[in-house]
Scaffold this motif. Structure first.
Motif, PDB file in Angstrom:
ATOM      1  N   GLY A   1       0.806  -1.218   0.000  1.00  0.00           N
ATOM      2  CA  GLY A   1       0.000   0.000   0.000  1.00  0.00           C
ATOM      3  C   GLY A   1       0.835   1.262   0.000  1.00  0.00           C
ATOM      4  N   VAL A   2       0.177   2.360  -0.358  1.00  0.00           N
ATOM      5  CA  VAL A   2       0.804   3.680  -0.312  1.00  0.00           C
ATOM      6  C   VAL A   2      -0.247   4.681   0.142  1.00  0.00           C
ATOM      7  CG1 VAL A   2       0.316   4.108  -2.774  1.00  0.00           C
ATOM      8  CG2 VAL A   2       2.098   5.436  -1.614  1.00  0.00           C
ATOM      9  N   ASP A   3       0.143   5.584   1.024  1.00  0.00           N
ATOM     10  CA  ASP A   3      -0.767   6.636   1.455  1.00  0.00           C
ATOM     11  C   ASP A   3      -0.653   7.828   0.505  1.00  0.00           C
ATOM     12  OD1 ASP A   3      -1.835   5.316   3.592  1.00  0.00           O
ATOM     13  OD2 ASP A   3      -0.549   6.237   5.102  1.00  0.00           O
ATOM     14  N   PRO A   4      -1.778   8.409   0.114  1.00  0.00           N
ATOM     15  CA  PRO A   4      -1.770   9.528  -0.842  1.00  0.00           C
ATOM     16  C   PRO A   4      -1.467  10.863  -0.167  1.00  0.00           C
ATOM     17  CG  PRO A   4      -4.023   8.946  -0.314  1.00  0.00           C
ATOM     18  CD  PRO A   4      -3.151   7.967   0.422  1.00  0.00           C
TER      19      PRO A   4
ATOM     20  N   LEU B   1     -10.258  15.816   3.123  1.00  0.00           N
ATOM     21  CA  LEU B   1     -10.766  14.673   2.374  1.00  0.00           C
ATOM     22  C   LEU B   1     -10.667  14.919   0.877  1.00  0.00           C
ATOM     23  CD1 LEU B   1     -12.172  11.920   2.264  1.00  0.00           C
ATOM     24  CD2 LEU B   1     -14.366  13.106   2.506  1.00  0.00           C
ATOM     25  N   ASP B   2     -11.002  16.130   0.432  1.00  0.00           N
ATOM     26  CA  ASP B   2     -10.929  16.449  -0.997  1.00  0.00           C
ATOM     27  C   ASP B   2      -9.499  16.308  -1.519  1.00  0.00           C
ATOM     28  OD1 ASP B   2     -13.618  16.922  -1.157  1.00  0.00           O
ATOM     29  OD2 ASP B   2     -13.467  19.097  -1.032  1.00  0.00           O
ATOM     30  N   THR B   3      -8.540  16.803  -0.744  1.00  0.00           N
ATOM     31  CA  THR B   3      -7.134  16.707  -1.172  1.00  0.00           C
ATOM     32  C   THR B   3      -6.694  15.257  -1.269  1.00  0.00           C
ATOM     33  OG1 THR B   3      -6.575  18.839  -0.175  1.00  0.00           O
ATOM     34  CG2 THR B   3      -4.755  17.311  -0.566  1.00  0.00           C
ATOM     35  N   VAL B   4      -7.055  14.463  -0.278  1.00  0.00           N
ATOM     36  CA  VAL B   4      -6.675  13.049  -0.287  1.00  0.00           C
ATOM     37  C   VAL B   4      -7.284  12.332  -1.485  1.00  0.00           C
ATOM     38  CG1 VAL B   4      -6.948  10.847   0.928  1.00  0.00           C
ATOM     39  CG2 VAL B   4      -6.240  12.883   2.187  1.00  0.00           C
ATOM     40  N   GLN B   5      -8.546  12.607  -1.775  1.00  0.00           N
ATOM     41  CA  GLN B   5      -9.208  11.946  -2.908  1.00  0.00           C
ATOM     42  C   GLN B   5      -8.565  12.346  -4.230  1.00  0.00           C
ATOM     43  OE1 GLN B   5     -11.204   9.449  -2.651  1.00  0.00           O
ATOM     44  NE2 GLN B   5     -11.270   9.615  -0.438  1.00  0.00           N
ATOM     45  N   GLN B   6      -8.163  13.613  -4.355  1.00  0.00           N
ATOM     46  CA  GLN B   6      -7.453  14.046  -5.564  1.00  0.00           C
ATOM     47  C   GLN B   6      -6.112  13.324  -5.678  1.00  0.00           C
ATOM     48  OE1 GLN B   6      -7.137  18.312  -5.380  1.00  0.00           O
ATOM     49  NE2 GLN B   6      -9.347  18.633  -5.504  1.00  0.00           N
ATOM     50  N   ASN B   7      -5.429  13.210  -4.552  1.00  0.00           N
ATOM     51  CA  ASN B   7      -4.145  12.507  -4.549  1.00  0.00           C
ATOM     52  C   ASN B   7      -4.309  11.038  -4.922  1.00  0.00           C
ATOM     53  OD1 ASN B   7      -3.070  14.921  -3.702  1.00  0.00           O
ATOM     54  ND2 ASN B   7      -2.700  14.282  -1.596  1.00  0.00           N
ATOM     55  N   VAL B   8      -5.387  10.429  -4.441  1.00  0.00           N
ATOM     56  CA  VAL B   8      -5.672   9.024  -4.760  1.00  0.00           C
ATOM     57  C   VAL B   8      -5.749   8.835  -6.268  1.00  0.00           C
ATOM     58  CG1 VAL B   8      -7.463   7.241  -4.704  1.00  0.00           C
ATOM     59  CG2 VAL B   8      -6.794   8.394  -2.595  1.00  0.00           C
ATOM     60  N   GLU B   9      -6.455   9.710  -6.947  1.00  0.00           N
ATOM     61  CA  GLU B   9      -6.623   9.572  -8.397  1.00  0.00           C
ATOM     62  C   GLU B   9      -5.292   9.708  -9.126  1.00  0.00           C
ATOM     63  OE1 GLU B   9      -9.407   8.484  -9.786  1.00  0.00           O
ATOM     64  OE2 GLU B   9     -10.083   8.355  -7.704  1.00  0.00           O
ATOM     65  N   GLY B  10      -4.446  10.635  -8.681  1.00  0.00           N
ATOM     66  CA  GLY B  10      -3.142  10.803  -9.314  1.00  0.00           C
ATOM     67  C   GLY B  10      -2.260   9.575  -9.147  1.00  0.00           C
ATOM     68  N   ILE B  11      -2.274   8.996  -7.964  1.00  0.00           N
ATOM     69  CA  ILE B  11      -1.434   7.828  -7.689  1.00  0.00           C
ATOM     70  C   ILE B  11      -1.948   6.589  -8.420  1.00  0.00           C
ATOM     71  CG2 ILE B  11      -0.780   6.228  -5.836  1.00  0.00           C
ATOM     72  CD1 ILE B  11      -0.464   8.684  -4.034  1.00  0.00           C
TER      73      ILE B  11
ATOM     74  N   ASN C   1      -9.004   0.831  -2.352  1.00  0.00           N
ATOM     75  CA  ASN C   1      -8.857   2.047  -1.563  1.00  0.00           C
ATOM     76  C   ASN C   1      -9.420   1.757  -0.180  1.00  0.00           C
ATOM     77  OD1 ASN C   1      -9.089   4.559  -0.335  1.00  0.00           O
ATOM     78  ND2 ASN C   1      -9.886   5.589  -2.142  1.00  0.00           N
ATOM     79  N   ASN C   2      -8.601   1.856   0.860  1.00  0.00           N
ATOM     80  CA  ASN C   2      -9.086   1.469   2.186  1.00  0.00           C
ATOM     81  C   ASN C   2     -10.158   2.407   2.737  1.00  0.00           C
ATOM     82  OD1 ASN C   2      -7.504   3.633   3.100  1.00  0.00           O
ATOM     83  ND2 ASN C   2      -5.912   2.314   3.981  1.00  0.00           N
ATOM     84  N   TYR C   3     -10.390   3.536   2.092  1.00  0.00           N
ATOM     85  CA  TYR C   3     -11.495   4.397   2.508  1.00  0.00           C
ATOM     86  C   TYR C   3     -12.835   3.704   2.268  1.00  0.00           C
ATOM     87  CZ  TYR C   3     -14.229   8.637   3.290  1.00  0.00           C
ATOM     88  OH  TYR C   3     -15.118   9.555   3.790  1.00  0.00           O
ATOM     89  N   ASP C   4     -12.849   2.760   1.316  1.00  0.00           N
ATOM     90  CA  ASP C   4     -14.093   2.065   0.980  1.00  0.00           C
ATOM     91  C   ASP C   4     -14.609   1.226   2.147  1.00  0.00           C
ATOM     92  OD1 ASP C   4     -14.006   3.181  -1.530  1.00  0.00           O
ATOM     93  OD2 ASP C   4     -13.110   1.424  -2.488  1.00  0.00           O
ATOM     94  N   TRP C   5     -13.730   0.709   2.998  1.00  0.00           N
ATOM     95  CA  TRP C   5     -14.206  -0.069   4.140  1.00  0.00           C
ATOM     96  C   TRP C   5     -13.958   0.631   5.485  1.00  0.00           C
ATOM     97  CZ3 TRP C   5     -10.358  -2.120   0.886  1.00  0.00           C
ATOM     98  CH2 TRP C   5      -9.050  -2.135   1.400  1.00  0.00           C
TER      99      TRP C   5
END
Length: 419
Positions: A36-39, A91-101, A121-125
């Motif tokens: 895993g990697v954190d965004p 949360l918005d920043t993290v979600q944007q980072n998720v898409e880039g990664i 994406n571990n946010y899903d659970w």
């Protein structure tokens, strides 16, 4: 040579929880495993690469990789390697980072076929779990004394650690448990700083599934340079995988400038070349170091992997043009890459093309007298061609795609003129 023996030969294995057990499982069946990697940013850098490239080695042997992007853990912050609290991201920043990664990880793995990679994406659970469920179903199984024994937590007790970061290792343990239960994931791979988080996951699996808890952890050593300086850093900062942050040319140059003392090690851990190919390149380093064959192969393999064949060819073209001085063969886009960090000067709309005035205004030469001397002495080149006429006036032919002129004083002092 089996997979784990290959990893050992390459110097990739640092710690394992149960080497014999993992060998038995790998020899018996194909497994699912994850990294895993954190965004924390909208791009990974080359310091993130090795665990994921190791995951890909397992995929090449028929195992299924699970690639986890930590949309939930990225909101918390891993205390590993930190002496103080991380600044929380929105949360918005993290979600944007998720898409880039996600886009970058898609270039590393195969997502089709029988053992196609799975991206989660571990946010899903974790994102929707209420605090009471978390405390009863997860927290109840992790002892405080067990947590306090973790190096990442123990090292912060004197300076202070929030409950938020204190619980990070439990959240990551919950990831391993979720993937174990829902994707039959048997192995987690991570950097050496993730050992405590990985073993927390194994502890949680053991507590909740005591009769069927055969899972494993494997860590990878910290990548270092022979001279003791930090790997993955340049004078301008981190080497990013995002081509907008670090251009493919800069990426290529980073690898091709690898020291002789490091290049064989990097070929082993970062590339998918065979043992025989690497041993031949190691011999070339010993016998013909001036040819830098190993560095060229390393740069080509890594740039092709991350940015593709077209970007690699462009990086090689820019490198050759800068080495020869034949910069007029480059396109405007290639000039943006190759001259990203050189001094630049924006001309005014009323610029009349006078070369002497331009050289002084751009601070290439300190005075008009010096500028004239530099020109007549052959020290000034325009787009790779010497100009010796001090009355020279730049025209449209000197403007590459109407956007740039490259002026060089002496052998190495470049200035990018922008229109």
């Amino acid at each position: 040579m089996d997979l784990l023996q290959d990893l050992a030969w390459r110097g990739i294995i640092y710690q394992q929880t149960d080497e014999e057990g993992l060998i038995d499982v790998l020899n018996t069946d194909h497994i699912s495993l994850y990294c895993g990697v954190d965004p924390t940013a909208d791009s990974m850098h080359i310091g993130h690469l090795l665990p994921f490239l190791t995951l890909r080695r397992f995929q090449q042997q028929g195992h299924r990789p699970i690639v986890l992007v930590g949309g939930a853990t990225g909101l918390i912050g891993d205390p590993s390697g930190k002496s103080e609290e991380r600044k929380l991201l929105t949360l918005d920043t993290v979600q944007q980072n998720v898409e880039g990664i996600k886009k970058q990880l898609q270039s590393i793995f195969e997502f089709e076929g029988e053992n196609g990679a799975i991206m989660v994406n571990n946010y899903d659970w974790a994102g929707s779990m209420d605090v009471v469920t978390f405390l009863r179903d997860i927290g109840k199984h992790i002892g405080v004394n067990y947590m306090l024994a973790k190096d990442t937590i123990a090292s912060r007790l004197d300076t202070g650690i929030s409950f938020t970061e204190f619980t990070y290792t439990i959240l990551q343990a919950m990831d391993f448990l979720h993937l174990f239960e829902n994707h039959k994931c048997k192995l987690q791979i991570g950097g050496s700083d993730q050992w405590g988080n990985i073993t927390s996951g194994l502890e949680l699996i053991r507590k909740i599934h005591p009769e069927n808890s055969k899972a494993f952890g494997l860590t990878i050593p910290l990548v270092t340079k022979a001279d003791g300086t930090k790997f993955g850093k340049t004078e301008s900062g981190a080497v990013w995988l995002d081509p907008e942050k670090t251009t493919p040319y800069e990426f290529y140059q980073f690898w091709i400038n690898t020291a002789d003392a490091d290049v064989v090690k990097y070929l082993k851990i970062f590339t998918f070349l065979s043992h025989e190919e690497i041993e031949q390149l190691e011999k070339a380093v010993e016998e013909e170091p001036h040819l830098r064959k190993a560095q060229k192969v390393l740069a080509e393999e890594m740039t092709r992997l991350i940015h593709g064949e077209a970007a690699l060819e462009q990086a090689i073209k820019i490198s050759a043009a800068l080495f020869s001085g034949d910069v007029k063969s480059l396109s405007a886009g290639e000039i943006k890459q190759g001259f990203k960090d050189v001094p630049s000067f924006d001309v005014n709309a009323d610029f009349d093309g006078n070369l002497v005035d331009l050289i002084v205004s751009a601070k290439i030469s300190p005075s008009k007298r010096q500028a004239r001397e530099d020109i007549t002495n052959g020290a000034i080149s325009i787009n790779g061609e010497k100009v010796t006429d001090s009355n020279y006036v730049l025209g449209d032919a000197d403007k590459i795609e109407g956007q740039f002129t490259i002026i060089r004083r002496g052998k190495k002092k470049y200035t990018l003129i922008k229109y």
